[in-house]
Design a protein around this motif. Structure first.
Motif, mmCIF file in Angstrom:
data_model
loop_
_atom_site.group_PDB
_atom_site.id
_atom_site.type_symbol
_atom_site.label_atom_id
_atom_site.label_comp_id
_atom_site.label_asym_id
_atom_site.label_seq_id
_atom_site.Cartn_x
_atom_site.Cartn_y
_atom_site.Cartn_z
ATOM 1 N N TRP A 217 6.134 13.796 0.697
ATOM 2 C CA TRP A 217 4.791 12.807 0.100
ATOM 3 C C TRP A 217 5.807 11.373 0.153
ATOM 4 O O TRP A 217 5.749 10.612 0.710
ATOM 5 C CB TRP A 217 3.867 13.497 -0.742
ATOM 6 N N THR B 294 0.991 4.409 -2.998
ATOM 7 C CA THR B 294 0.946 5.408 -2.471
ATOM 8 C C THR B 294 1.917 6.337 -3.353
ATOM 9 O O THR B 294 1.626 7.506 -3.536
ATOM 10 C CB THR B 294 0.739 5.692 -1.296
ATOM 11 N N THR C 269 5.503 8.519 2.452
ATOM 12 C CA THR C 269 5.528 7.015 2.092
ATOM 13 C C THR C 269 6.624 6.445 2.045
ATOM 14 O O THR C 269 6.156 4.850 2.443
ATOM 15 C CB THR C 269 4.606 7.162 0.436
ATOM 16 N N LEU D 2 0.677 -0.908 0.364
ATOM 17 C CA LEU D 2 0.083 0.089 0.270
ATOM 18 C C LEU D 2 0.262 1.109 0.126
ATOM 19 O O LEU D 2 0.828 2.170 -0.739
ATOM 20 C CB LEU D 2 -0.841 -0.197 0.897
ATOM 21 N N ALA D 3 1.497 1.311 0.777
ATOM 22 C CA ALA D 3 3.284 2.453 0.612
ATOM 23 C C ALA D 3 3.506 2.713 -0.291
ATOM 24 O O ALA D 3 3.807 4.211 -1.001
ATOM 25 C CB ALA D 3 3.805 2.058 2.150
#
Length: 137
Positions: A107, A84, A111, A80-81
């Motif tokens: 960002w 993202t 992440t 998921l990271a």
């Protein structure tokens, strides 16, 4: 020593792929750093502040990875990271200003901080079950 199960072998390969792709993805824009600096008209001090935003993102958000891994699992948080993180990568090259680049690097740092911790936790979990070094490979 018996050979690992196919599922464990897939888990080992997945961990290795995450580590490699993470390293390549984040390092891919660094050769263009001087060009990005020139395009945005940043002096060295401004560039330093913009780059520090990536570290700030990692320091501020990275510690949440333990909570996320505990609530979910290390494999899911790692993936998921990474998902993202991906949309931010092209934004580095098209950043219209230093402020925009700073936000994108925050960002990325945030992440990546979560992804690094989750990848390491997952790598250790796989390594324990695999019975051989995975992370050092």
């Amino acid at each position: 020593m018996p050979s690992p199960s196919p599922a464990l072998t897939r888990a080992r390969v997945a961990v290795s792929v995450l580590f490699v792709v993470n390293g390549i993805a984040l390092a891919a824009w660094l050769p263009r750093l001087a060009q990005v600096q020139a395009d945005l008209g940043l002096n060295d001090a401004q560039l330093g502040l913009v780059l520090a935003c990536g570290a700030a993102g990692g320091l501020m958000v990275g510690p949440l990875s333990g909570l996320l891994v505990a609530r979910s699992n290390s494999a899911r948080v790692s993936v998921l990271a990474f998902v993202t993180l991906l949309p931010a990568l092209p934004l580095v090259g098209i950043a219209p200003s230093g402020l925009f680049l700073a936000l994108v690097l925050f960002w990325l740092g945030a992440t990546d901080g979560v992804m690094d911790a989750a990848m390491n936790a997952h790598g250790l979990r796989v390594q324990t079950r695999y019975g051989r070094s995975v992370i050092n490979g």
